[in-house]
Design an enzyme around this catalytic site. Structure first.
Site, PDB file in Angstrom:
ATOM      1  CB  CYS A  28      -1.604   7.389   1.465  1.00 52.45           C
ATOM      2  SG  CYS A  28      -3.126   6.614   2.015  1.00 52.45           S
ATOM      3  CD  GLU A  46      -3.092  -0.919   0.352  1.00 56.39           C
ATOM      4  OE1 GLU A  46      -3.143   0.117  -0.345  1.00 56.39           O
ATOM      5  OE2 GLU A  46      -3.962  -1.805   0.293  1.00 56.39           O
TER       6      GLU A  46
HETATM    7  P1  NAD Z   1       8.230   4.708   4.879  1.00 51.92           P
HETATM    8  O1  NAD Z   1       8.224   3.904   3.634  1.00 51.92           O
HETATM    9  O2  NAD Z   1       9.400   5.585   5.153  1.00 51.92           O
HETATM   10  O3  NAD Z   1       8.140   3.735   6.161  1.00 51.92           O
HETATM   11  C1  NAD Z   1       7.155   2.738   6.287  1.00 51.92           C
HETATM   12  C2  NAD Z   1       7.679   1.597   7.152  1.00 51.92           C
HETATM   13  O4  NAD Z   1       8.832   1.048   6.542  1.00 51.92           O
HETATM   14  C3  NAD Z   1       8.103   2.032   8.561  1.00 51.92           C
HETATM   15  O5  NAD Z   1       7.615   1.077   9.482  1.00 51.92           O
HETATM   16  C4  NAD Z   1       9.620   2.038   8.502  1.00 51.92           C
HETATM   17  O6  NAD Z   1      10.220   1.657   9.708  1.00 51.92           O
HETATM   18  C5  NAD Z   1       9.932   1.004   7.432  1.00 51.92           C
HETATM   19  N1  NAD Z   1      11.149   1.334   6.679  1.00 51.92           N
HETATM   20  C6  NAD Z   1      11.604   2.579   6.353  1.00 51.92           C
HETATM   21  N2  NAD Z   1      12.749   2.486   5.633  1.00 51.92           N
HETATM   22  C7  NAD Z   1      13.013   1.170   5.499  1.00 51.92           C
HETATM   23  C8  NAD Z   1      14.049   0.424   4.861  1.00 51.92           C
HETATM   24  N3  NAD Z   1      15.038   1.030   4.224  1.00 51.92           N
HETATM   25  N4  NAD Z   1      14.007  -0.925   4.926  1.00 51.92           N
HETATM   26  C9  NAD Z   1      13.003  -1.555   5.570  1.00 51.92           C
HETATM   27  N5  NAD Z   1      11.992  -0.894   6.202  1.00 51.92           N
HETATM   28  C10 NAD Z   1      11.998   0.433   6.172  1.00 51.92           C
HETATM   29  O7  NAD Z   1       6.866   5.511   4.896  1.00 51.92           O
HETATM   30  P2  NAD Z   1       6.368   6.595   5.930  1.00 51.92           P
HETATM   31  O8  NAD Z   1       7.210   7.805   5.787  1.00 51.92           O
HETATM   32  O9  NAD Z   1       6.217   5.994   7.268  1.00 51.92           O
HETATM   33  O10 NAD Z   1       4.889   6.895   5.375  1.00 51.92           O
HETATM   34  C11 NAD Z   1       4.618   7.769   4.326  1.00 51.92           C
HETATM   35  C12 NAD Z   1       4.430   7.053   3.008  1.00 51.92           C
HETATM   36  O11 NAD Z   1       3.477   6.017   3.151  1.00 51.92           O
HETATM   37  C13 NAD Z   1       3.867   7.961   1.920  1.00 51.92           C
HETATM   38  O12 NAD Z   1       4.467   7.653   0.691  1.00 51.92           O
HETATM   39  C14 NAD Z   1       2.392   7.607   1.894  1.00 51.92           C
HETATM   40  O13 NAD Z   1       1.718   7.913   0.695  1.00 51.92           O
HETATM   41  C15 NAD Z   1       2.456   6.149   2.156  1.00 51.92           C
HETATM   42  N6  NAD Z   1       1.190   5.671   2.693  1.00 51.92           N
HETATM   43  C16 NAD Z   1       0.408   4.850   1.941  1.00 51.92           C
HETATM   44  C17 NAD Z   1      -0.807   4.430   2.432  1.00 51.92           C
HETATM   45  C18 NAD Z   1      -1.708   3.519   1.655  1.00 51.92           C
HETATM   46  O14 NAD Z   1      -2.600   2.959   2.266  1.00 51.92           O
HETATM   47  N7  NAD Z   1      -1.530   3.364   0.359  1.00 51.92           N
HETATM   48  C19 NAD Z   1      -1.221   4.848   3.693  1.00 51.92           C
HETATM   49  C20 NAD Z   1      -0.390   5.683   4.423  1.00 51.92           C
HETATM   50  C21 NAD Z   1       0.814   6.087   3.935  1.00 51.92           C
END
Ligand code: NAD
Length: 474
Positions: A251, A217
Site C-alpha cells: 500500500c 486503512e
Molecule cells: P479489497 O478492498 O479488494 O479487499 C479487502 C477486503 O475487503 C477483503 O477481505 C475482501 O474480501 C473484502 N471485500 C472485497 N470486496 C468487498 C465488497 N464489495 N464488500 C465487502 N467486502 C469486500 O482490497 P485488496 O485487493 O485485498 O487489497 C489491496 C488494496 O488494499 C489496495 O488499495 C491497497 O493500497 C490497500 N491496502 C492498504 C493498506 C493500508 O494499511 N493502508 C495495506 C494494504 C493494502
C-alpha cells in the site's frame, strides 16, 4: 436481531457470545491482555515455517521477505504493546480549569467492545494480526475476516485462532464479498478495515447503519519526488527496494516518480543498476530470482499487463523492463517514460512505475494536489527549503524524506491515510486508541461548586453570570 448464518456458523449467535464476553473483558486486568499477546507471539515464533510456506504458496512470497515484513513486524508490534500497554491503558488526568475548581477530571481508556477486522491479501498475515494485537491490547473481542484471495494464509489464520482462542474472544470467518456483507449487518462496536478505497466506501456505508466507528486503512497513488540536489545512489536504491518489495503489491509502495528534468537519465540508470544488483544480472534474471515475488492472481496480472500495453500504445517509452509471462504471473520491474491514462489514475499495485519530469516544484504541487490525497509521500532532496516547500503544500497520511516504506514501521509514528487513502490511524499507541473509547470522566466535589452559583432563578444569579463572562471568559 435476525439470524444470520454462513456455512452453518450462526453469526448472530457468535456475535452475541462475543458481546457477552466483551462485557467481562472490561474489568479484566492488563496482565490478562498481555497473556493473550504472549500466546500469540509464541504461536508466531513456533510456526514461522508454516507462515512462510502459506505465503509462498499464495504468491511465491520469498521466505526472507515473509520473515521481515510479516513475522518480524508482528513480533515488534507485540513487543511494543507488551512494554507499553500498562502506560497506554492508565487513566490520564487532564489539567484543571478555573470553572471546575475543586473537581478533578481524567480520560479512561475503555475497550470499544466487539470488533470486526477485515484484511486484504497483500500482506495477508501481518495485516490480519497487526490490528488484532491492538484490539487485544485495548481489551476487545474480535471477529477476523481474512482475504479470500490468499487462501493458504486464510486457512492458517483460522488454524491459529482456533488453537489459541475461544470463539467468544477471537473468531475467524473465512469468505469473500457475501460473507463480509453478512458480517457488516451486525452492530459491531468498531470496524477496522484494510483494503481499497472503493471497498472502504462500502464498509463505511454499512457501518453508518449502526453508527459503528471505523478505521479505514486504504491505498492510492503514493508519489516519489526527486529533486536535482538528491543523493541519486541512495534515492535509486531506496526507490528500487520500496517498489519491488512484495512485487510492488504494497500500500505504501512508490507509485509514480516526479523527477527533476536535469537528473532523469542518471536516476533511471541508477535505479536499473540497483534493481539488477538486488535481483540478478539482467532482465531475465528477475524471473529466476527467488527474491522476487509474483502477482497475486490472474485478474491483477491482466490489469498490470494491460496498463503496460496501453502505455506503449500511447507512445510512451519503456525505459526499463516491460517483460511479462502469464504462466507464473511474472511482470518484470518496469519504468515507463510517461504519466497519463490509467498509469496516472489507478493505484498500480505492482512492479510498474510511470515517470514525469518537472522543472520547478510548483509543477509538482499541482500534479500531486490534482489527485486524491496519498497514503505516502516520498521526497528525495538535500535542500531544506525544498523539503519544507513540499511538506507545507502536500497532504499525505505518512511521509518519508530520503527513504521509502520505512516510515510505516516506526513504532512511535501513527500509520494511516487521509480521506481517500484512509480514515483513522493504527500501530502502537495509535492502534490502541483506535480500539478504545476515550471516556471523559469528571469527578465533582461535594457541596458548593462554581457552576452551582450560576443556576436559576437568573435574577439572583445575573451578577455572578456577568462577572463570570467579564472576568473568566474574556
Ligand atoms: P479489497 O478492498 O479488494 O479487499 C479487502 C477486503 O475487503 C477483503 O477481505 C475482501 O474480501 C473484502 N471485500 C472485497 N470486496 C468487498 C465488497 N464489495 N464488500 C465487502 N467486502 C469486500 O482490497 P485488496 O485487493 O485485498 O487489497 C489491496 C488494496 O488494499 C489496495 O488499495 C491497497 O493500497 C490497500 N491496502 C492498504 C493498506 C493500508 O494499511 N493502508 C495495506 C494494504 C493494502
Amino acid at each position: 436481531m435476525e439470524t444470520n448464518t454462513i456455512d452453518n456458523i450462526d453469526l448472530t449467535k457468535l456475535f452475541d457470545k462475543q458481546r457477552k464476553r466483551s462485557h467481562e473483558l472490561r474489568t479484566e486486568s492488563i496482565k490478562k491482555r498481555k497473556e493473550r499477546l504472549r500466546k500469540l507471539k509464541k504461536w508466531v515464533l513456533d510456526n514461522r515455517s508454516k507462515i512462510q510456506e502459506a505465503l509462498y504458496k499464495d504468491f511465491k512470497k520469498p521466505h526472507s521477505e515473509t520473515d521481515l515484513t510479516e513475522i518480524a513486524t508482528i513480533l515488534l508490534e507485540i513487543n511494543h504493546n507488551l512494554s507499553k500497554v500498562d502506560e497506554w491503558a492508565r487513566n490520564e488526568r487532564v489539567d484543571g480549569h478555573i470553572t471546575f475548581l475543586g473537581s478533578k477530571a481524567y480520560v479512561q481508556y475503555e475497550p470499544k467492545g466487539v470488533c470486526l477486522i477485515i484484511a486484504p491479501w497483500n500482506y495477508p498475515f501481518q495485516l490480519m494480526l497487526n490490528p488484532l494485537i491492538s484490539a487485544i491490547a485495548a481489551g476487545n473481542t474480535a471477529i477476523l475476516k481474512p482475504s479470500e484471495i490468499t487462501t493458504n494464509n486464510a486457512a492458517l489464520v483460522s488454524e491459529m485462532v482456533n488453537e489459541l482462542f475461544d470463539e467468544s474472544e477471537v473468531a475467524v470467518i473465512e469468505g469473500g464479498v457475501q460473507v463480509t456483507t453478512d458480517l457488516l449487518e451486525l452492530p459491531f462496536d468498531h470496524i477496522f478495515f484494510t483494503g481499497s478505497p472503493n471497498v472502504g466506501k462500502i464498509i463505511m456505508q454499512a457501518a453508518a447503519k449502526n453508527l459503528t466507528s471505523v478505521t479505514l486503512e486504504l491505498g492510492g497513488k503514493s508519489p516519489v519526488i526527486v529533486d536535482e540536489s538528491a543523493n541519486l545512489k541512495d534515492a535509486a536504491s531506496r526507490i528500487a527496494w520500496g517498489k519491488l518489495l512484495n512485487n510492488g503489491q504494497t500500500c505504501v509502495a512508490p507509485d509514480y516518480m516526479l523527477v527533476h528534468s536535469s537528473i532523469k537519465d542518471k536516476l533511471v540508470d541508477a535505479i536499473k543498476e540497483e534493481m539488477i544488483k538486488q535481483f540478478g544480472e539482467g532482465v531475465d534474471d528477475f524471473q529466476k530470482s527467488d527474491s522476487y515475488a509474483r502477482i497475486v492472481n490472474d485478474r491483477h496480472y491482466e490489469r498490470l499487463s494491460s496498463i503496460i500495453e496501453d502505455s506503449i500504445n500511447q507512445g510512451f517509452d519503456i525505459l526499463y523492463g516491460g517483460k511479462t509471462n502469464s504462466d507464473d504471473r511474472f511482470i518484470s520491474p518496469t519504468i515507463i517514460d510517461g504519466f497519463d491514462g490509467r498509469l496516472a489514475e489507478d493505484e498500480l499495485f505492482g512492479p510498474v512505475m510511470g515517470l514525469k519530469t518537472f522543472d520547478n516544484l510548483d509543477e509538482v504541487v499541482e500534479i500531486v494536489n490534482s489527485k486524491p490525497k496519498p497514503l505516502s509521500l516520498y521526497v528525495f532532496s538535500r535542500r531544506k527549503k525544498n523539503k519544507k516547500f513540499l511538506l507545507d503544500r502536500l497532504s499525505a497520511g505518512t511521509v518519508a524524506i530520503n527513504d521509502t516504506v520505512q516510515q510505516q514501521s516506526h513504532p512511535n509514528l501513527p500509520f494511516g491515510g487521509v480521506n481517500n487513502s484512509g480514515i483513522g490511524k493504527s500501530h502502537g499507541k495509535y492502534g490502541f486508541l483506535a480500539f478504545s473509547n476515550e471516556k471523559a470522566v469528571l469527578v465533582q466535589r461535594s457541596g458548593l461548586t462554581n457552576i452551582s452559583m450560576l443556576r436559576p432563578p437568573y435574577g439572583k444569579a445575573k451578577k455572578i453570570i456577568d462577572l463570570f463572562i467579564n472576568l473568566i471568559l474574556k
